[in-house]
Design a protein around this motif. Structure first.
Motif, PDB file in Angstrom:
ATOM      1  N   GLY A  40       0.809  -1.211   0.000  1.00 32.06           N
ATOM      2  CA  GLY A  40       0.000   0.000   0.000  1.00 32.06           C
ATOM      3  C   GLY A  40       0.838   1.254   0.000  1.00 32.06           C
ATOM      4  O   GLY A  40       2.071   1.209   0.124  1.00 32.06           O
TER       5      GLY A  40
ATOM      6  N   THR B  52      -1.383  -4.976  -2.428  1.00 36.20           N
ATOM      7  CA  THR B  52      -2.661  -4.467  -2.937  1.00 36.20           C
ATOM      8  C   THR B  52      -3.120  -5.229  -4.178  1.00 36.20           C
ATOM      9  O   THR B  52      -4.058  -4.802  -4.850  1.00 36.20           O
ATOM     10  CB  THR B  52      -2.529  -2.969  -3.293  1.00 36.20           C
TER      11      THR B  52
ATOM     12  N   GLY C  61      -2.684  -3.667   3.226  1.00 36.92           N
ATOM     13  CA  GLY C  61      -3.077  -3.144   1.930  1.00 36.92           C
ATOM     14  C   GLY C  61      -4.543  -3.458   1.661  1.00 36.92           C
ATOM     15  O   GLY C  61      -5.121  -4.353   2.273  1.00 36.92           O
TER      16      GLY C  61
ATOM     17  N   THR D 253      -7.940  -6.021  -3.399  1.00 37.38           N
ATOM     18  CA  THR D 253      -8.158  -5.620  -4.786  1.00 37.38           C
ATOM     19  C   THR D 253      -9.505  -6.068  -5.327  1.00 37.38           C
ATOM     20  O   THR D 253     -10.187  -5.332  -6.046  1.00 37.38           O
ATOM     21  CB  THR D 253      -7.044  -6.196  -5.680  1.00 37.38           C
TER      22      THR D 253
END
Length: 328
Positions: free
Chosen positions: A146, A226, A256, A259
């Motif tokens: 992140g 991420t 993170g 996604t």
């Protein structure tokens, strides 16, 4: 104005050679050299390991792609040709390991050896290969964590300019998760070097130790990324994963974002299961006598006694020493 490292190392006419490929090739070569060097202690032929790499590398690529596509099938079901477009990204390290291991089991068994004995020799090569290979992600500015402040990279991590600058992606700095995992694997390599000289180590246990060490590191590093493959699991499972990762927050790290909108990272869950499975296998194999051989014992073909191999003057690749000398 800073320019990111060009992912293309050089071009030969229409052919472009990327740093990513060079780095992965270097990783495979270094891993091979380590296996060959250790194999010589057991009178194993270098050709045995070179053939193993020639079979294992393509199998790893296929396994890595199948693993990724299986979990992201919705992105490929309407465009099947994209399944083969590996150059567009989309491979997974655990899939690579699965593919390589399946190929290795078949190859080693056909040669008449115990898979565990050969896997032990290859374990240091696997982990250093992963340590080197992660720098391909650095060149491509991918598989990062992140967003972070530039001061975190310079003042907290004390990273050099060339590394900090490469982590500036579209105006934002990111966690160099490739570096975290690479360093973790280097430490793991040193640990495996120490373990393989210990008298208590049984056949297969260096290989299991590699998986335990790598998976522990991967669990915590994965939480920063991420681009993780994820899924929506039960809330209790997500709570367990988050609770296990929470010590990272004490060091100033934040997870993170997910996604794909799930709440459980597949690689984190798999890492936990691998650690538990490896520990269980070590215990079961010892209690059942399946791990009666020690790492330091001679490597012979299945069904052949060590003294028989010695009396016959047989090398570990199955050829007679006299035959080898004649060829020389």
């Amino acid at each position: 104005m800073f320019l990111a490292i060009n992912p293309i190392a050089f071009a030969l006419g229409p052919l472009s050679v990327r740093w990513y490929g060079i780095i992965l090739g270097t990783a495979a070569l270094v891993g091979l050299l380590l296996a060959i060097r250790e194999g010589k202690r057991f009178r194993m032929s270098p050709d045995f390991f070179m053939d193993l790499v020639l079979i294992g590398v393509p199998s790893a690529i296929v396994g890595a792609r199948i693993y990724y596509v299986a979990f992201k099938w919705e992105d490929y079901q309407d465009n099947l040709w994209k399944v083969f477009a590996v150059w567009e990204g989309g491979i997974a390290i655990y899939g690579a390991l699965i593919g390589a291991i399946i190929a290795a089991v078949i190859y080693v068994r056909r040669k008449g050896y115990s898979f565990w004995r050969i896997a032990d020799i290859c374990a240091p090569g696997l982990i250093i290969g992963q340590a080197i290979g992660r720098w391909g992600n650095f060149i491509n500015q991918e598989a990062h964590g992140g967003p972070v402040a530039e001061s975190f990279l310079r003042n907290n991590l004390h990273l050099p300019d060339w590394l900090v600058n490469q982590m500036l992606i579209e105006g934002q700095y990111y966690h160099p998760t490739f570096l975290y995992e690479s360093l973790w694997n280097v430490v793991g390599l040193l640990l495996l070097f120490v373990l393989r000289r210990r008298s208590f180590l049984r056949a297969g246990e260096l290989f299991f130790s590699y998986f335990i060490w790598y998976s522990i590191g991967r669990f915590f590093v994965e939480g920063l990324r991420t681009d993780s493959l994820d899924f929506t699991g039960p809330s209790w499972l997500a709570a367990v994963m988050n609770g296990m990762w929470s010590p990272m927050k004490a060091f100033g790290f934040e997870p993170g974002f997910m996604t794909y909108g799930g709440n459980v990272r597949i690689s984190q869950l798999l890492a936990v299961l691998i650690v538990l499975a490896a520990i269980a296998l070590i215990i079961v194999r010892r209690r059942t006598g399946a791990a009666s051989e020690r790492y330091s014992d001679p490597i012979v073909r299945i069904g052949q006694a060590p003294e028989e191999a010695s009396e016959a003057g047989t090398r570990s690749d199955g050829s007679k020493e006299a035959d080898v000398k004649a060829k020389e």
